[in-house]
Structures are given as C-alpha cells and as structure tokens.
Scaffold this motif. Sequence first.
Motif, mmCIF file in Angstrom:
data_model
loop_
_atom_site.group_PDB
_atom_site.id
_atom_site.type_symbol
_atom_site.label_atom_id
_atom_site.label_comp_id
_atom_site.label_asym_id
_atom_site.label_seq_id
_atom_site.Cartn_x
_atom_site.Cartn_y
_atom_site.Cartn_z
ATOM 1 N N VAL A 482 8.725 10.014 6.351
ATOM 2 C CA VAL A 482 8.088 10.491 7.586
ATOM 3 C C VAL A 482 6.596 10.159 7.531
ATOM 4 O O VAL A 482 5.910 10.515 6.562
ATOM 5 C CB VAL A 482 8.296 12.009 7.756
ATOM 6 C CG1 VAL A 482 7.654 12.486 9.062
ATOM 7 C CG2 VAL A 482 9.783 12.354 7.738
ATOM 8 N N VAL A 483 6.116 9.474 8.575
ATOM 9 C CA VAL A 483 4.706 9.050 8.628
ATOM 10 C C VAL A 483 4.111 9.473 9.966
ATOM 11 O O VAL A 483 4.836 9.737 10.934
ATOM 12 C CB VAL A 483 4.578 7.517 8.444
ATOM 13 C CG1 VAL A 483 5.086 7.087 7.077
ATOM 14 C CG2 VAL A 483 5.332 6.784 9.553
ATOM 15 N N PRO A 484 2.780 9.543 10.060
ATOM 16 C CA PRO A 484 2.141 9.888 11.337
ATOM 17 C C PRO A 484 2.514 8.896 12.435
ATOM 18 O O PRO A 484 2.834 7.721 12.170
ATOM 19 C CB PRO A 484 0.641 9.811 11.010
ATOM 20 C CG PRO A 484 0.570 10.056 9.535
ATOM 21 C CD PRO A 484 1.780 9.408 8.965
ATOM 22 N N ASP A 485 2.479 9.362 13.678
ATOM 23 C CA ASP A 485 2.899 8.531 14.803
ATOM 24 C C ASP A 485 2.058 7.267 14.937
ATOM 25 O O ASP A 485 2.550 6.211 15.346
ATOM 26 C CB ASP A 485 2.834 9.338 16.107
ATOM 27 C CG ASP A 485 3.933 10.380 16.187
ATOM 28 O OD1 ASP A 485 4.866 10.310 15.355
ATOM 29 O OD2 ASP A 485 3.872 11.266 17.051
ATOM 30 N N ARG A 486 0.765 7.355 14.616
ATOM 31 C CA ARG A 486 -0.084 6.167 14.720
ATOM 32 C C ARG A 486 0.351 5.083 13.743
ATOM 33 O O ARG A 486 0.175 3.898 14.000
ATOM 34 C CB ARG A 486 -1.551 6.544 14.472
ATOM 35 C CG ARG A 486 -2.176 7.295 15.653
ATOM 36 C CD ARG A 486 -3.685 7.192 15.638
ATOM 37 N NE ARG A 486 -4.268 7.780 14.429
ATOM 38 C CZ ARG A 486 -5.564 7.677 14.119
ATOM 39 N NH1 ARG A 486 -6.383 6.997 14.901
ATOM 40 N NH2 ARG A 486 -6.031 8.255 13.020
ATOM 41 N N VAL A 487 0.901 5.511 12.622
ATOM 42 C CA VAL A 487 1.382 4.553 11.625
ATOM 43 C C VAL A 487 2.716 3.955 12.059
ATOM 44 O O VAL A 487 2.962 2.752 11.929
ATOM 45 C CB VAL A 487 1.518 5.232 10.244
ATOM 46 C CG1 VAL A 487 2.139 4.282 9.230
ATOM 47 C CG2 VAL A 487 0.160 5.734 9.759
ATOM 48 N N ILE A 488 3.600 4.798 12.614
ATOM 49 C CA ILE A 488 4.936 4.329 12.986
ATOM 50 C C ILE A 488 4.870 3.309 14.113
ATOM 51 O O ILE A 488 5.740 2.432 14.254
ATOM 52 C CB ILE A 488 5.835 5.529 13.391
ATOM 53 C CG1 ILE A 488 7.320 5.188 13.108
ATOM 54 C CG2 ILE A 488 5.673 5.889 14.862
ATOM 55 C CD1 ILE A 488 7.687 5.184 11.677
ATOM 56 N N GLN A 489 3.821 3.373 14.948
ATOM 57 C CA GLN A 489 3.704 2.439 16.068
ATOM 58 C C GLN A 489 3.532 0.992 15.612
ATOM 59 O O GLN A 489 3.800 0.058 16.363
ATOM 60 C CB GLN A 489 2.523 2.856 16.951
ATOM 61 C CG GLN A 489 2.765 4.140 17.717
ATOM 62 C CD GLN A 489 1.533 4.635 18.448
ATOM 63 O OE1 GLN A 489 0.487 3.966 18.446
ATOM 64 N NE2 GLN A 489 1.632 5.799 19.091
ATOM 65 N N LYS A 490 3.059 0.812 14.390
ATOM 66 C CA LYS A 490 2.876 -0.545 13.863
ATOM 67 C C LYS A 490 4.143 -1.096 13.215
ATOM 68 O O LYS A 490 4.163 -2.238 12.770
ATOM 69 C CB LYS A 490 1.744 -0.558 12.842
ATOM 70 C CG LYS A 490 0.368 -0.235 13.427
ATOM 71 C CD LYS A 490 -0.710 -0.351 12.378
ATOM 72 C CE LYS A 490 -2.087 -0.092 12.960
ATOM 73 N NZ LYS A 490 -3.156 -0.231 11.922
#
Length: 695
Positions: A482-490
């Motif tokens: 599980v990672v922050p949403d800003r990270v998952i967008q990449k």
Amino acid sequence: MNRRLAVRNVMGLAKDYLVYFLTMTFVMALMFAFNSILFSKDVQNMFEVAGAMAAMVGFATFFVVLIVAWLIHYMVRFIMEKRSREFGIYLLIGMKKKEIAGLYMRENLLLGIGAFLPGMGLGILIQQILMSVLYGMIQVNYHLHLEMNRYCVLMTVACYGGCYLLALFRCRRKFRKMNIHDLMEAQRKNEEIVEKHEGAKRWLLPLSLLFLVVFGVLLLQGWLLNAGSILVFLVGLVLVIYLFYTGLSAWLICYVRKKGKAIYRGQNLFLMRQFSSKLKSMRFTMGTLTSLFTIAFLGCSAAMMFSDYQDQILQDKFPFDVHAYSSDAADDFAEELKVIENHTTVKESYVYSIYTDKTTQVNHWLYTHLQYFGDKYLKADGTVDKEKLKEEQDQSYCSFDTFMGLSDYNHLRKMLGYDPVHLEDDAYLVHVKERIYQEVGEFTKGMKIAENANDGTPLRLAGYQTEPFSQDGHNGGDYVIVVPDRVIQKMTPFYAELAVDIKGKAPADLQRRLENIEDDAESVDYKGEASGESEWRNWCFGSDTVVTYAAYYVVRDNAIPEIRYILSTVIFPAFYIGLVFVCVALTVLTVQQLSDASKYRFRYEVLGKLGLGMKEISRLIFKQLGVYYLCPALFAAGISGVIIVYISRKFIFYTGVKTSVLQYFGIAFLLFFGVYAIYFAVTYIGFKRSVEERR
C-alpha cells in the motif's frame, strides 16, 4: 434336526460372543450410513464437486471392507478352533464332514443375518445423524427424511455378505482336511507354547525400539521427501511393530527364567507368565491390532485438523460478500453488477485497481525464502533462477509486484469494518497474510520499494497489517503493498477488482451465475516495454497449501459451503475408518480374553486356595486385562503420536491455524480411550463374572 441344532448353537454364539455380535451390528450400521452418502441424490445435486465425497467414501469403504473381512475371517476361524472338540464329537456320532461344515456355515450365516437386520435399523438412525452433521457443516438446512436407495442397500449387502461368505468358504476347505484326531487336539495345540531361541529373540526388543527412534528422527527432520522414501518408511514401521512383540515376549520369558527381582513383588510372576504366553501365541495378532490402532489415531487426528481449519480459517479467507477479478484493468464490471443487483440487495459496491511498477523484488524474495518453495527457484550461487520461474509458470505470484493506493485500501478497510490507516507521503505499508508474516517477519526491509513522489527516493517501511483481506489472487497473492495515492498514480494498472457488500445472504447459485458471464479472466498478454519482459501474468493465487481455493469470482455464502463440503470428504471418511478400525481391534482383544476366562478360572481358584481374597483377585484381573489392553494401545499411541505431531506442525505452519501441535493428538487420544474404556469395562465385568462362577 440340523436346523434346530443350528438355531440353538447360534443363540449360544450370540451370548458367548456378544461383543462380536454387537460390533458387527454397529459396523454394519456405519457401512450402510456412509454408503448412503454415495447414492444420495440430494448430496449429488448439492455441488459440482459432489463426486469427490463419493470417491472418498468409496475409498474408505474399500479399506473398511478389507478390515471387516479380516475380522470375520479371524472370528470364524477362532470360533471354529474353540469348538473343534465339539465338531470332533459330531464326527464320532456319525455326522459327515460335509454336514458339519454346512451346519457351521448355516450358524454363521444366521449370526450374520442376526447382526445385519438390527444393523440396518441402526444404520437408518446413523444415516440421519450423519446427514444432519454434514448439512450443518456446510451451513445448509436439513429436514429429516428417510432415503432408502436400492443400490445403497445392494452395495451394503454385497460388501457385508461377501466378507462372510469368503471367510466361511475358507473354513469349509479347512474342515475337509481335518479328521477326528485333529479336531480333538486342535484346541490343545493352540494352547501349547513352544519356547525356542528366546535368548536370541529378546534382542529384537531393543533393536525394534532403536529402529523406531531412527524412524522418528527421519520423520521429524523432514528426510521423507518423496513417495519412495515414505513407502520404505511405512513398510519398515510395520515390520518393526511385529518384531517388537516377538522381542517383548522373549524378553519377558528370559526375565522370568533368570528370576529378576520384579517377579517377587506381589503377583508379578503370575502376570508376567500370563502376558508373555499370550504375546507368544498372539504376537502377529497384537502387531496387527497395533497397526489398526495407529491408523485409527491418524484418521481421527486428520479429521480434527480439517475440522479445525473449517472453524478457524474459512470465515477469514473470504472477508467480502462478493469479490470479482478482471484481467482488464479498465473493466467497470457492469455485467457482474447487473447480475448481483438482480439477485441480491447491494449495500455497497466498489471498483478499484491493483497496480504494478513492473518490479519483481518482493515476488522473487518470497519465491526464494518461503519454506513452501524451499530451494526450488535458487541457483547454486543462491541467486534467483528466473529462467526456471518462467519455464514452470508458477502462479503463486503475479509476474510483477502488486500495489494498491491508500484511498482504495482505506475504502476496503471501511467495508470490512477495520480502522483506517494513515501514511506519510514517503512511506508504504505491506498488507500480508498473517501466516506469511509469522514465518518471515518484516521481509521488505532493505528493499527499494517504489519512489517518493517528491524527490524520487525509495519509500520507507511504515509497518505491516495482517487482517483477513482476500489475498488469494484478488488483493494480491499473499501480500499487497500500500502506497500513497500520489505514488500509485505513476504506476501501471495491473488488473481490476470489484468488492460488493450485500444485504442478507447470497442465493445459492450466485457464484455460478457470475461464472457464466463471458469472462475474459484468462491471463492477458501485455507488452511491458519498460520492464524488458515480453509479457506479464496478472493472475495469481498465493502460496497456500493443504487447502487452496482461488477463483475469479468469489461469493462468500457460496464458496464457504463448497469448501466445507470438500473438507468433509476428508473428515467423514477419516472418522469412518478410525472408528471401524478401533471397534474391530477392540473386538478381537475382548473376544480373546472373554473366551479364555474359563481357562483362567482354574488358575484363579488355585490363587484363592493359596490365600488371595476376592478383592485381591479382582485387582489382579484388572491388572491382567489392563496390561493386555494397554500394551497395543500405548504402543500405537507412541508411534502415531510422533507422526501426528510432525503432521500437525506442518499443517499448522502451512494453513495458519492457531492450535497447539499436541491438541489434535490429545483429542484423538481422548476419543480413542473413551471407546477403549467401554470395551475394557465390558471385558472386565464379563471376565470377572466368569471367574467367580464356580467359586
């Protein structure tokens, strides 16, 4: 006249061998009850895997028929030897061998029919109990109703009658070879004990114990890795069991001959002589009974393990009411939602994606560090054998590591009633099965997981979560990062998921309806330019073993009953075999002692004349029967205990159940000795009454 004589003799046999008669009645009832599962139309229509239950019950019935045939043959031969003098007298008064053999066959057939008829009545009762328990296990309502299938009755009659006829025909051949002298001397020959080479044979006792220790070490150290080594182990174990009794009998005889100190304590001399002589004449039978007891322990323990798995793991394995997978990361699950909404009341539905950054460091670490895989995917230098992983297409994990955005993760946690979690922008957490975490701990420490959206540095580990989270291919296989949403967008969407919370219980056919949708859930090939891979695989099922269940569509109210049914195909036959084997073995022990009670009567009368009171004689009888009964039971408990502890340890490790390794053996031990105590009490009362008859 022969007919009246046969009826009179049958009445006497039923009285003298009541334990055998009752055991055959009970075994007959069990056989009918379990055979009814094979032919039950209700069970056959319940699940697509209904054939598994029929196959396992049929497999168990095969072994039950073998052991029942052995019991009947043993008892028919035993009774014939006990009545040999009677048959000799029949020859003296002019009866022909053919007539005597026919009389004996008629008697045993009447005895068998006498056990069969009440056994059918009891079997109908056990059938209803069995069906109620089965339906209760799979969470389906059962209404009591009589189900008499003619094929079930015919199969039961064929199995039961075949065992009797086979034993009787073998004895008939033996009758033809005997003459008056042989018949008159048969019982005396059976009582004669030849003691030869006891000094050499006694070394078989320490040798057999040494081999048992060696077998135990081999087992506990995990050296039995293939079918060949297991077969050698089992054959060696059976041989050692038989050698043990030969060595024990010889050791006791030599100890008495050398006048060891223990023989002068109380009535030890009497007990040792009685026990050694019984072992001498029954060492093969005692070895067989020990093997039966061992199998009974193992069967009962196996049933306990899978029953425990049902109670502890299944509810956690499927936390969502409905969970659906699609290999198309852009899938909106419109068709699936339409089916679900048409047949249930939807409280909440949520479509989300599992992502990947096209790295494999977590997957490869698990492939090379979990005990489940061993060194299967390691090269000689300790590095990952990527070619072997690709060749074998192991689907425990996807081709790339799996990630989830924090907002999706917290939404799913809310649906499950878990507290939300908070992550800093430079942190990640791992949601992993508790079983995996218990084995490897914080396994991602030192790995460079994703990148901070601000400065491109690797994220730091914030912790682990181990609540049930549907990780058999849906929310990752065994784990999801599980990672922050800003990270998952990449990252790249890997596959799509649908989680649904419904009101009430799902209809029994909802999962089948979802599976009938034209699904594209076969692994789709994606070009992964950035990763350098020619394709990727985005479906996996984790590393669960012993019991595994992975499906694109999972409806909890459908999946749990189906798995419970599959597990019951192990639980029921295991109990069936264990119970029958215990009853058969205890019947042989009981009949042997009760039939010898008249022979021991004279010996106890002599002890009475030497000054032993009735209380002392009763205590001596208890000790004599106790040693005789406990010897094969405790020996079997020791052997099976080591095996069960080893299997329990593996079972607990690979399934994640929270149970002591000794619990399964402990429960089996208590159940076993509960039945044991009943047979022992019957034997003690009957033996004591027979000894007291002429006092």
